[in-house]
Design a protein around this motif. Sequence first.
Motif, PDB file in Angstrom:
ATOM      1  N   PHE A   7       0.813  -1.151  -0.018  1.00 40.43           N
ATOM      2  CA  PHE A   7       0.018  -0.085  -0.029  1.00 40.43           C
ATOM      3  C   PHE A   7       0.728   1.321   0.065  1.00 40.43           C
ATOM      4  O   PHE A   7       0.477   2.197  -0.671  1.00 40.43           O
ATOM      5  N   GLY A  10       2.187   1.658  -3.621  1.00 39.51           N
ATOM      6  CA  GLY A  10       1.276   1.978  -4.220  1.00 39.51           C
ATOM      7  C   GLY A  10       0.927   3.513  -4.149  1.00 39.51           C
ATOM      8  O   GLY A  10       0.753   4.333  -5.342  1.00 39.51           O
ATOM      9  N   PHE A  48      -4.592   4.476 -11.203  1.00 40.32           N
ATOM     10  CA  PHE A  48      -4.754   3.293 -10.202  1.00 40.32           C
ATOM     11  C   PHE A  48      -4.910   2.051 -10.520  1.00 40.32           C
ATOM     12  O   PHE A  48      -4.368   1.198 -10.015  1.00 40.32           O
ATOM     13  N   LEU A  49      -5.602   1.808 -11.742  1.00 41.94           N
ATOM     14  CA  LEU A  49      -5.649   0.374 -12.391  1.00 41.94           C
ATOM     15  C   LEU A  49      -4.335  -0.179 -12.704  1.00 41.94           C
ATOM     16  O   LEU A  49      -3.997  -1.163 -12.630  1.00 41.94           O
ATOM     17  N   THR A  51      -1.503   0.969 -11.410  1.00 42.53           N
ATOM     18  CA  THR A  51      -0.558   0.527 -10.261  1.00 42.53           C
ATOM     19  C   THR A  51      -1.155  -0.765  -9.555  1.00 42.53           C
ATOM     20  O   THR A  51      -0.247  -1.381  -8.916  1.00 42.53           O
ATOM     21  N   TYR A  52      -2.420  -0.887  -9.438  1.00 35.88           N
ATOM     22  CA  TYR A  52      -2.952  -2.202  -8.969  1.00 35.88           C
ATOM     23  C   TYR A  52      -2.391  -3.318  -9.687  1.00 35.88           C
ATOM     24  O   TYR A  52      -2.148  -4.290  -9.078  1.00 35.88           O
ATOM     25  N   LEU A  55       1.285  -3.899  -8.561  1.00 31.39           N
ATOM     26  CA  LEU A  55       1.543  -4.547  -7.264  1.00 31.39           C
ATOM     27  C   LEU A  55       1.033  -5.899  -7.328  1.00 31.39           C
ATOM     28  O   LEU A  55       1.659  -6.780  -6.659  1.00 31.39           O
ATOM     29  N   THR A  56       0.144  -6.216  -7.963  1.00 33.00           N
ATOM     30  CA  THR A  56      -0.221  -7.670  -8.180  1.00 33.00           C
ATOM     31  C   THR A  56       0.825  -8.538  -8.848  1.00 33.00           C
ATOM     32  O   THR A  56       1.290  -9.506  -8.418  1.00 33.00           O
TER      33      THR A  56
END
Length: 71
Positions: A7, A10, A48-49, A51-52, A55-56
């Motif tokens: 988090f 991100g 945001f998408l 970055t998500y 991170l995944t």
Amino acid sequence: MKTGLPFLLGFAWVPIIWMVLTALLGPVLYVLTGSWVITQLIIVIFAFLFTYLLLTVFRRFNKRVYSEKSE
């Protein structure tokens, strides 16, 4: 990885990705939409998408690397 570290990562990377996407996609989206507010809204959602997704990928890579037993 610690539970809060993704988090924090991100939170640090979203503004950087947002600026890069603004530089790359901003002029094109502005021509298509005609409004900087709508353009920035679309770019923030993409940031945001993206970055998500990053991170995944990093979490999956981390589990593969550190779950193998070193001999």
